[in-house]
Scaffold this motif. Structure first.
Motif, short mmCIF file in Angstrom:
data_model
loop_
_atom_site.label_atom_id
_atom_site.label_comp_id
_atom_site.label_asym_id
_atom_site.label_seq_id
_atom_site.Cartn_x
_atom_site.Cartn_y
_atom_site.Cartn_z
N TYR A 29 -2.37 -0.76 9.63
CA TYR A 29 -2.00 -1.70 8.44
C TYR A 29 -0.46 -1.73 8.49
CZ TYR A 29 -0.65 -3.00 3.72
OH TYR A 29 0.26 -3.45 2.76
N LYS A 30 0.14 -2.64 8.26
CA LYS A 30 1.75 -2.95 8.46
C LYS A 30 1.85 -4.03 7.20
CE LYS A 30 5.69 -3.47 11.19
NZ LYS A 30 6.28 -2.16 11.09
N ALA A 31 2.27 -3.48 5.99
CA ALA A 31 2.58 -4.22 5.12
C ALA A 31 3.31 -6.11 5.05
CB ALA A 31 3.22 -3.54 3.68
N SER A 32 4.46 -5.73 5.99
CA SER A 32 5.15 -6.63 6.33
C SER A 32 4.24 -7.82 7.20
CB SER A 32 6.39 -6.46 7.03
OG SER A 32 6.18 -5.70 8.17
N VAL A 33 3.32 -7.46 7.70
CA VAL A 33 2.32 -8.40 8.48
C VAL A 33 1.34 -8.72 7.54
CG1 VAL A 33 1.14 -8.45 10.74
CG2 VAL A 33 3.36 -7.31 10.84
N THR A 53 0.03 7.73 5.69
CA THR A 53 0.68 6.67 5.23
C THR A 53 2.14 6.88 5.21
OG1 THR A 53 -1.16 6.09 3.55
CG2 THR A 53 1.02 5.30 3.13
N VAL A 54 2.72 5.90 5.84
CA VAL A 54 4.34 6.07 6.02
C VAL A 54 4.93 4.82 5.16
CG1 VAL A 54 6.22 6.11 7.67
CG2 VAL A 54 4.00 6.90 8.03
N CYS A 156 5.50 -0.62 4.55
CA CYS A 156 4.52 0.43 4.18
C CYS A 156 3.56 0.34 5.54
CB CYS A 156 3.72 0.33 3.09
SG CYS A 156 2.35 1.56 2.96
N GLU A 157 3.43 1.44 6.26
CA GLU A 157 2.53 1.45 7.50
C GLU A 157 1.20 2.73 7.11
OE1 GLU A 157 5.62 0.20 11.00
OE2 GLU A 157 5.16 2.38 10.62
#
Length: 439
Positions: A29-33, A53-54, A156-157
């Motif tokens: 998961y990549k929040a910006s995407v 989670t990063v 957030c990744e």
């Protein structure tokens, strides 16, 4: 949609390895995407096992948390393996800071209203690109040490953490290598042109299927040379099988010998004396076994003075790995009696653990998992203990039973076992050569 790529740098990965050890991280998961909201996060990350989670904030801090538990849509999780972290700059030593969860507290809260929530102490994706924090509940930390006090997220990744498993046996997974070794093999003694290998074992252990499988690999397509009906054979006679290569039809340097299976009782199965007679070369090809009486010296075709080439040079036990108990106490006792006679003849011995695909779902999915699988390793050690043989003499294999096409990884398991058999026969020949009187 933008390309989903990790924001972590090489230096970041080095610090993460200090926290996680040897693992692979798979970006889920990549929040910006995918979206800065709880539903998008849960759609991508629920049920994925251990995750990392990063978060990246506007002050340049990289921080987050780890849990070994699944994320779910609703519900709380205790996880004494969980922790929060922050990656540091070279000026601070380049070592990550770690904040462990308080024992037996809630490590993760789950809800569609937010993203990863570590015990309500650190919550991602609150009202979009925000984090919420409340140290002192499940995790103790200073906000400046963890994320510099800046609650605005840039990214957030979430990564799935995949343990890098260590194989309990190294193997070359290229079938052409093993096939080449077999074709080039030359018996140590010039008086023998083909190594003669006897397969024995409990009824239904997969002896005949192994012969068919080996023949399939050599011929380049699935074969049923040893006639098998309904998934099993009931071998009644002594049969020997030579093999030819796929391209040049050259006879290969081995003969596999098939026999009636061993049973626990005396009413069915091969007589133990017949096994010893086969090893000594006395039993003719196509001899029909009599379960009540072993072959006698006066029997039709009985080979009184067998040459070295007619004798057995290696004995292979075919054992069904899918059984919860590999050998029952009765079978173990019977086989150990047979084995003691084989030991007296100083014949090398190999074990085939057949049906490993039926023994383990992960191996059924891909046989390349066989040497990563602890269950199969446990069975190797178990049969080794029962038959007093080292693990290096025990080979897990998958026979071709229902498959219509060959598979490279299955071929490698079969061929690597054959290579070891041939090597063992040369060990036997070398020992014989040393015992011969010097002229």
């Amino acid at each position: 949609m933008s390309e989903v790529t990790s924001r972590l740098t090489t230096e970041d990965w080095k610090q993460l390895s200090q926290l996680l050890g040897k693992v692979n991280l798979h970006l889920l998961y990549k929040a910006s995407v995918h979206g800065f909201d709880g539903k998008s996060f849960h759609d991508k990350c629920d049920g994925q096992g251990p995750t990392f989670t990063v978060g990246y904030n506007k002050s340049g801090h990289i921080f987050g948390g780890y849990t070994s538990e699944d994320f779910v849509t609703h519900g709380n999780k205790n996880d004494n393996n969980a922790f929060l972290f922050r990656l540091t700059s070279d000026e601070l030593g380049g070592k990550p800071l770690e904040f462990a969860v308080e024992p037996d507290t809630v490590a993760v809260f789950n809800s569609l209203e937010h993203g990863p929530n570590f015990g309500d102490s650190l919550v991602f994706l609150v009202d979009g690109k925000k984090i919420k924090y409340k140290p002192g509940q499940s995790y103790n930390f200073n906000k400046n040490n963890l994320f510099g006090g800046n609650v605005d997220l840039l990214e957030c990744e979430v990564y799935r953490v995949e343990e890098i498993k260590t194989a309990w046996r190294d193997i070359n997974w290229w079938p052409s290598t093993e096939l080449s070794l077999i074709k080039r093999h030359t018996p140590y003694l010039s008086s023998v042109s083909q190594a003669r290998i006897l397969l024995i074992g409990p009824i239904g252990g997969g002896k005949s299927s192994f012969i068919n499988s080996v023949n399939s690999v050599f011929r380049g397509h699935v074969t049923n040379r040893v006639l098998i009906r309904g998934g099993a054979t009931n071998t009644k006679m002594y049969s020997t099988y030579s093999f030819r290569g796929q391209k040049d039809d050259t006879t290969l340097p081995l003969i596999l010998c098939d026999t009636m299976g061993i049973s626990e009782g005396t009413e069915s199965g091969i007589h133990s004396d017949d096994i010893i007679s086969i090893i000594k070369g006395h039993v003719p090809k196509r001899y029909q076994f009599n379960t009540a009486s072993p072959i006698q010296a006066g029997a039709k075709g009985y080979v009184k003075s067998a040459t070295l080439g007619q004798r057995i040079h290696c004995v292979v036990y075919a054992i069904d790995a899918s059984k919860s108990t590999l050998l029952s106490p009765e079978m173990e006792k019977k086989m150990c009696v047979i084995q003691s006679h084989i030991n007296d003849l100083e014949i090398p011995q190999i074990v085939l653990l057949t049906k490993v695909d039926e023994a383990c779902p992960l191996v059924r999915k891909d046989v390349i998992n066989v040497y990563l699988n602890k269950l199969i390793e446990k069975k190797v050690l178990e049969i080794g203990k029962q038959l007093s043989l080292p693990a290096l003499c025990i080979f897990p294999v998958k026979n071709y039973c229902s498959d219509l096409e060959l598979a490279d990884h299955t071929n490698v398991l079969l061929l690597s076992a054959v290579v070891r058999m041939l090597q063992s026969t040369n060990d036997y020949f070398e020992n014989l050569d040393e015992d011969l009187p010097v002229a």
